[in-house]
Enzyme design. Structure first.
Site, short mmCIF file in Angstrom:
data_model
loop_
_atom_site.label_atom_id
_atom_site.label_comp_id
_atom_site.label_asym_id
_atom_site.label_seq_id
_atom_site.Cartn_x
_atom_site.Cartn_y
_atom_site.Cartn_z
NE ARG A 180 11.18 -13.80 6.22
CZ ARG A 180 10.23 -13.91 7.21
NH1 ARG A 180 9.96 -13.14 8.22
NH2 ARG A 180 11.00 -15.40 7.74
CE1 TYR B 210 -1.43 2.64 -9.09
CE2 TYR B 210 -1.24 1.22 -7.25
CZ TYR B 210 -0.95 1.90 -8.58
OH TYR B 210 -0.80 0.85 -9.22
CG ASP C 164 -2.09 5.89 0.01
OD1 ASP C 164 -0.61 7.59 -0.09
OD2 ASP C 164 -2.03 5.77 -0.42
CE LYS D 116 3.93 5.76 -7.62
NZ LYS D 116 3.93 5.29 -7.22
N1 LCS Z 1 -1.08 5.00 -2.75
C1 LCS Z 1 -0.62 5.86 -3.90
C2 LCS Z 1 -1.35 6.97 -3.58
C3 LCS Z 1 0.43 5.45 -5.52
O1 LCS Z 1 -0.07 6.71 -6.63
C4 LCS Z 1 0.31 4.36 -5.07
C5 LCS Z 1 1.58 4.09 -6.93
C6 LCS Z 1 0.57 3.99 -4.29
C7 LCS Z 1 -0.55 4.00 -3.53
C8 LCS Z 1 1.32 2.01 -4.29
O2 LCS Z 1 2.08 2.07 -4.79
P1 LCS Z 1 3.55 1.29 -5.04
O3 LCS Z 1 3.39 0.04 -4.80
O4 LCS Z 1 3.40 1.61 -6.62
O5 LCS Z 1 5.70 1.64 -4.28
N2 LCS Z 1 1.00 5.10 -7.88
C9 LCS Z 1 0.69 5.25 -8.85
C10 LCS Z 1 -0.10 5.81 -10.27
O6 LCS Z 1 -0.37 6.59 -10.02
N3 LCS Z 1 0.79 5.46 -11.38
O7 LCS Z 1 2.10 4.42 -11.48
C11 LCS Z 1 1.65 4.18 -9.93
#
Ligand code: LCS
Length: 393
Positions: free
Chosen positions: A58, A111, A183, A208
């Site tokens: 951790r 998001y 972000d 992503k």
């Molecule tokens: N920031 C952005 C720009 C994102 O598109 C997402 C997830 C996150 C943070 C959060 O990331 P995660 O915890 O899912 O790894 N975006 C998503 C979307 O547009 N469709 O499904 C998830």
């Protein structure tokens, strides 16, 4: 081995290399939760910070360290903190930077969960937040209060594709003593390095583009300065939203092809965006590579490419959008983005469904908006797929 002058793709292949006793060509998975000490004194010295050494996964782990070293190099940061998801990165940043009574200004079209975690959960801790159109710098200046501590930007924004001027935001942040958080998920470090434009902290959903194969959920935070790094790493290890070594291994593997995946995906996206813009059943298209994009020039200046994300609306609105989504055969009807496969989804009822209708409309997340993440398939197949589905409307 790489050095500062090595090219981006060379760094993708070699920047995180580890020296192990067997000369492994790739980073091994150290799938262990804990590490043994030579004796009691050694253990105590490691915990006191007097000797370097691994203690507990951790806190740190060689596989995760290799990924963190590599990402810090790619984003030109002091250090990187790998976490279990993009939301773990956002939450670590919010909790690490804000005290009760502090105020954060953020892009409105971000998001969905990055916004709702603040407005619906962290509001209980007394965090104040204002969501505005950050593509308009005057809006940012107007929103600043005496207790504003953080300016949080998502650019291009999910899902409206609005582009915010990061260098200008950095000047505003410096003038008012705000921490600028970006972000960078939609660009990845291949297309944009916010720290070079004056940001203090960058984060990614590595689910992503960075991983890129729709098989891992992961996140990472990169800081420009040591002080933010220490503050956020302490918050992360105490919260316990660390990455797992196997997860790190998969991300390291996916990351190697980031450059060629994005090159191919954005060539495809440009052609798909041009096809959609000319199609008689399409009302509007937002893609940074089209001269019709409202921040087209800014995008060219601050991004090294237009990316693979497109949003568009049909003349027949969501009714037509539903027919389109229900009739594609190649594109997968799924949330997430930035993978090798083409994905299509409806933000208002899916990724952003928890944001109120009023806030969605104010942020431009209209009911007719369809989001496409263009993959690396043969572009004619993607266009043929969309074309036959559009015919049915
Ligand atoms: N920031 C952005 C720009 C994102 O598109 C997402 C997830 C996150 C943070 C959060 O990331 P995660 O915890 O899912 O790894 N975006 C998503 C979307 O547009 N469709 O499904 C998830």
């Amino acid at each position: 081995m790489t050095n500062e002058d090595s090219g981006f793709n060379t760094k993708l292949i070699h920047a995180g290399d580890v020296d192990d006793q067997f000369g492994s060509a790739t980073v091994p998975i150290y799938q262990t939760s804990t590490f043994t000490f030579e004796n009691a004194e050694h253990g105590a010295q490691c915990f006191a910070g007097e000797r370097s050494g691994y203690m507990y996964t951790r806190l740190a782990n060689p596989t995760i360290d290799a990924l963190e070293r590599q990402i810090a190099i790619l984003e030109h940061g002091y250090g990187a903190i790998a976490v279990s998801s993009g939301m773990a990165a956002a939450s670590t940043i919010y909790l690490g930077l804000l005290n009760t009574g502090d105020h954060i200004i953020s892009t409105d079209a971000i998001y969905g969960a990055s916004r709702t975690v603040m407005e619906k959960q962290f509001v209980r801790f007394g965090f104040q937040s204002t969501y505005i159109d950050t593509t308009d710098l005057e809006e940012i200046k107007k929103a600043i209060r005496p207790n504003t501590k953080v300016l949080y930007i998502e650019t291009p924004a999910n899902p409206t594709m609005g582009i915010t001027d990061l260098a200008a935001c950095s000047r505003i942040a410096k003038k008012h003593g705000l921490v600028l958080v970006v972000d960078n998920t939609f660009c990845s470090p291949y297309l944009q390095n916010p720290l070079d434009l004056g940001a203090d902290i960058v984060f990614h959903s590595m689910t992503k583009f960075i991983n890129g194969h729709a098989d891992v959920v992961a996140g990472v935070i990169i800081t420009k300065e040591k002080a933010h790094y220490t503050q956020l790493r302490t918050m992360m290890t105490n919260l316990g939203c660390n990455m797992d070594p196997h997860q790190a291994y998969l991300v390291i593997r996916g990351l190697k092809t980031l450059g060629i995946r994005i090159d191919r995906g954005q060539d495809n996206a440009q052609k798909v965006a041009e096809f959609l813009e000319k199609h008689p059943k399409i009302e509007w298209v937002k893609y940074p590579g089209l001269s019709s994009h409202p921040q087209y020039e800014l995008g060219k200046q601050q991004m090294r490419g237009s990316g693979t994300m497109i949003s568009f609306g049909l003349k027949s609105g969501f009714t037509g959008g539903k027919v389109l989504m229900n009739n594609v055969h190649l594109a997968l009807l799924a949330v997430s983005l930035g993978g090798v496969e083409t994905l299509i989804q409806h933000p208002a009822s899916m990724t952003h469904s928890k944001v109120s209708t009023e806030d969605k409309n104010n942020a431009g997340i209209t009911d007719d908006l369809i989001r496409l993440s263009v993959g690396i398939e043969d572009v004619q197949d993607i266009i043929n797929d969309l074309s036959q589905a559009l015919e049915i409307i």
